[in-house]
Design a protein around this motif. Structure first.
Motif, PDB file in Angstrom:
ATOM      1  N   GLY A 348       0.713  -1.415   0.043  1.00 51.79           N
ATOM      2  CA  GLY A 348       0.035   0.066  -0.021  1.00 51.79           C
ATOM      3  C   GLY A 348       0.968   1.097  -0.152  1.00 51.79           C
ATOM      4  N   VAL A 349       2.078   1.172  -0.462  1.00 49.02           N
ATOM      5  CA  VAL A 349       2.926   2.369  -0.507  1.00 49.02           C
ATOM      6  C   VAL A 349       3.235   2.750  -2.050  1.00 49.02           C
ATOM      7  CG1 VAL A 349       4.148   1.859   1.700  1.00 49.02           C
ATOM      8  CG2 VAL A 349       5.143   0.938  -0.433  1.00 49.02           C
ATOM      9  N   SER A 429      -1.371  -1.339   4.323  1.00 54.87           N
ATOM     10  CA  SER A 429      -0.994  -2.555   3.822  1.00 54.87           C
ATOM     11  C   SER A 429      -2.184  -3.549   3.848  1.00 54.87           C
ATOM     12  CB  SER A 429       0.078  -3.281   4.606  1.00 54.87           C
ATOM     13  OG  SER A 429       1.170  -2.157   4.526  1.00 54.87           O
ATOM     14  N   TYR A 430      -2.222  -4.701   3.088  1.00 61.32           N
ATOM     15  CA  TYR A 430      -3.201  -5.506   3.107  1.00 61.32           C
ATOM     16  C   TYR A 430      -3.647  -5.940   4.459  1.00 61.32           C
ATOM     17  CZ  TYR A 430      -5.488  -9.977   2.322  1.00 61.32           C
ATOM     18  OH  TYR A 430      -6.360 -11.293   2.614  1.00 61.32           O
ATOM     19  N   GLY A 431      -4.948  -5.923   4.642  1.00 60.01           N
ATOM     20  CA  GLY A 431      -5.601  -6.150   5.966  1.00 60.01           C
ATOM     21  C   GLY A 431      -5.798  -5.030   7.025  1.00 60.01           C
ATOM     22  N   THR A 432      -5.031  -3.786   6.472  1.00 63.05           N
ATOM     23  CA  THR A 432      -5.556  -2.619   7.150  1.00 63.05           C
ATOM     24  C   THR A 432      -5.940  -1.639   6.264  1.00 63.05           C
ATOM     25  OG1 THR A 432      -3.644  -3.176   8.798  1.00 63.05           O
ATOM     26  CG2 THR A 432      -4.367  -0.715   8.437  1.00 63.05           C
ATOM     27  N   TRP A 486      -2.525   7.513   4.319  1.00 59.87           N
ATOM     28  CA  TRP A 486      -2.301   6.796   5.883  1.00 59.87           C
ATOM     29  C   TRP A 486      -2.594   7.703   6.750  1.00 59.87           C
ATOM     30  CZ3 TRP A 486       1.197   2.068   6.326  1.00 59.87           C
ATOM     31  CH2 TRP A 486       1.329   1.290   5.343  1.00 59.87           C
ATOM     32  N   VAL A 487      -3.033   7.168   7.729  1.00 61.67           N
ATOM     33  CA  VAL A 487      -3.223   7.825   8.901  1.00 61.67           C
ATOM     34  C   VAL A 487      -2.102   7.897   9.895  1.00 61.67           C
ATOM     35  CG1 VAL A 487      -4.550   7.821  11.296  1.00 61.67           C
ATOM     36  CG2 VAL A 487      -5.812   7.297   9.415  1.00 61.67           C
ATOM     37  N   ASP A 488      -0.963   6.765   9.845  1.00 60.50           N
ATOM     38  CA  ASP A 488       0.071   6.587  10.429  1.00 60.50           C
ATOM     39  C   ASP A 488       1.115   6.716   9.634  1.00 60.50           C
ATOM     40  OD1 ASP A 488       2.216   6.047  12.012  1.00 60.50           O
ATOM     41  OD2 ASP A 488       1.403   4.163  13.068  1.00 60.50           O
ATOM     42  N   LYS A 489       1.466   8.161   9.558  1.00 60.92           N
ATOM     43  CA  LYS A 489       2.549   8.472   8.647  1.00 60.92           C
ATOM     44  C   LYS A 489       4.082   7.869   8.780  1.00 60.92           C
ATOM     45  CE  LYS A 489      -0.261  11.623   6.945  1.00 60.92           C
ATOM     46  NZ  LYS A 489      -1.283  11.320   5.932  1.00 60.92           N
TER      47      LYS A 489
END
Length: 526
Positions: A348-349, A429-432, A486-489
């Motif tokens: 997811g990046v 990422s996958y799952g999040t 992303w919420v968590d940078k």
């Protein structure tokens, strides 16, 4: 070493009254139903199950170690050698096995839509539905004599189980290519995709000698002859994104690029249909009609359930290219003006779309990064990061540099725009995170094809060095920079740096590449 006995057995098999030749589609459907090989759905498509093997079995694929190809095959875990004597013995056993059957099916066809490069083929099948699959995926009509290629024969016996100790295989299943005997031998697996992929491997070996670049990609074109290629592994969206209501489909999976332009290697489409919907993918939905084959799709009271993955995530639909209303016939077009590299990034990046320099294009073509999706191969139950050179390493008999060099020359000669598109995850990422919405991906691809991103202001990703557009019609601005989603940078930075390191570790094997290409990859933290 010519296989005299095998050749005679094949001739006897083909001339036997038990072998039925050139059955039309309705008759093959009728035979499959009569033999209890599948069931008819309410769409008219034949639904079948492939048992244990619901995807390719790469560890069971071999190439015969023959003098004429010994020095040009890139031997290794992808192209495993098998001796001529071992192949000879197994080939004769399979032919004898088929001779004992009450009925077999045989037809002639072609691969390669350009008459100058057509390869004649004969395919012999134990199952009627396998033969129907082959009839839909291979080219049914051609122009014999235009090409200088000698015919190939596919012999498929899915219920013949090999004995690894005696037959020299790794399991009960086997897919073996003999370039000297012009034979593809398949057994022990009911997954029909092995037939089409083995012939793609054959073309990947033969075509470079004809100055043709074989490619694992889909292709379409518009009324102005502006052709686009979509590279990517299974599940990244090649079939979906190339099936457009306002562009003509050339083909969905395999193509050749000549000096004159593009041609489809196949005569049909093999679409993933997990979560298929009429709203999102109307052309594929409507193509699944009488004569189409549905592989491992759950069916309840005659109705396919495309959201049911209990058999496999790798559910498939096989249908002739004419089932797509705006398919180009013949499947030949000019050289591309745009190339799209597709990846399903499970981390997811990677950005949803970025424009590549020529050097970056070569770097990412050689890298071929994506995530293998569940079901596309045996043992894959969760997405898994992988690097598949040229977005098709399992099908490349020659060294990757052979194909990469040809692509670089063609990009340069035709001044092609190249984009990297992530159809995978965003916001985590996958799952999040979540899978990128198809409507956004379509909007980005359309903008790239229309040249709408060429004048848009860009920013450069500090890790991957990719140029990210600041805006794109139909796409929320915050999605265009993956870090913003992303919420968590801090988690994004850590994950992005980890993927950058994977790119660098993988590219070590291409140390002979030009420095400008090596430097086009991501920046790896110290």
């Amino acid at each position: 070493m010519k296989i005299v006995n095998g050749s005679k057995q094949l001739e006897q098999l083909l001339s036997s009254p038990k072998t039925i030749h050139q059955l039309p589609v309705p008759a093959l459907v009728e035979r499959a139903l009569m033999n209890h090989e599948g069931e008819l759905t309410n769409t008219g498509a034949l639904s079948v199950q492939t048992g244990t093997y619901t995807g390719r079995s790469p560890k069971d694929k071999f190439i015969v170690d023959e003098p004429s190809v010994r020095t040009t095959i890139d031997w290794g875990s992808v192209n495993q050698p098998i001796s001529q004597s071992t192949f000879k013995a197994l080939y004769e056993k399979v032919l004898y096995y088929l001779q004992q059957k009450d009925v077999r099916y045989a037809s002639n066809g072609f691969v390669g839509a350009d008459p100058a490069y057509q390869l004649p083929i004969t395919y012999v099948n134990e199952f009627a539905w396998h033969h129907l699959f082959a009839r839909q995926l291979f080219i049914r009509e051609g122009q014999p004599g235009k090409s200088n290629q000698e015919p190939f024969t596919i012999v498929s016996a899915p219920t013949f189980k090999a004995n690894p100790t005696i037959d020299g295989t790794n399991s009960e299943a086997f897919v073996i290519i003999s370039f000297e005997e012009r034979v593809v031998l398949i057994g022990g697996t009911e997954y029909a995709g092995e037939m089409k992929k083995s012939m793609f491997s054959v073309m990947n070996y033969l075509m470079p000698d004809e100055d043709v670049l074989p490619m694992h990609c889909s292709a379409n074109t518009n009324e102005n002859g502006e052709t686009a290629l979509f590279f990517g592994l299974s599940g990244t969206g090649k079939t979906t994104l190339s099936a457009s209501t306002h562009r003509s489909l050339i083909g969905d999976d395999e193509h050749g690029w000549t000096e004159a332009g593009i041609f489809n290697i196949e005569g049909g489409c093999y679409a993933k249909c997990i979560h298929l919907s009429q709203e999102q993918e109307p052309q594929i939905w409507n193509a699944i009609s009488f004569g189409a084959v549905l592989e491992n799709v759950a069916v309840s009271e005659g109705k396919p359930n495309y959201d049911d993955a209990h058999l496999t995530e790798n559910t498939r639909a096989a249908y002739p290219i004419e089932a797509i209303p705006n398919a180009l016939k013949p499947s030949v077009a000019g050289s591309p003006t745009t190339i799209i590299f597709l990846t399903a990034d499970a981390f997811g990046v990677l950005p949803p779309i970025s424009k590549l320099t020529k050097e970056q294009a070569m770097y990412h073509f050689l890298s071929g990064y994506t995530s293998k999706l569940a079901g596309t191969e045996r043992g894959i139950t969760q997405p898994e990061a992988t690097f598949s050179t040229c977005f098709g390493a399992p099908f490349l008999p020659r060294k990757p540099e052979t194909y990469a060099s040809m692509l670089g020359e063609k990009i340069e000669a035709n001044d092609v725009d190249v984009f990297l598109v992530n159809t995978g995850w965003t916001g985590g990422s996958y799952g999040t995170g979540s899978r990128m919405k198809l409507r956004y991906t379509r909007a980005m691809v359309e903008a790239a094809l229309q040249g709408e991103l060429n004048q848009v202001e860009t920013e450069t990703d500090p890790i991957f060095g990719l140029r990210l557009p600041s805006r794109c019609p139909g796409v929320p601005d915050e999605l265009l920079n993956p870090r913003n989603a992303w919420v968590d940078k801090a988690a994004y930075d850590k994950t992005a740096n980890a993927l950058a390191s994977k790119f660098a570790d993988n590219f070590v094997r291409f140390s002979s590449a030009k420095a400008s290409i090596q430097q086009a990859g991501p920046t790896v933290p110290n």
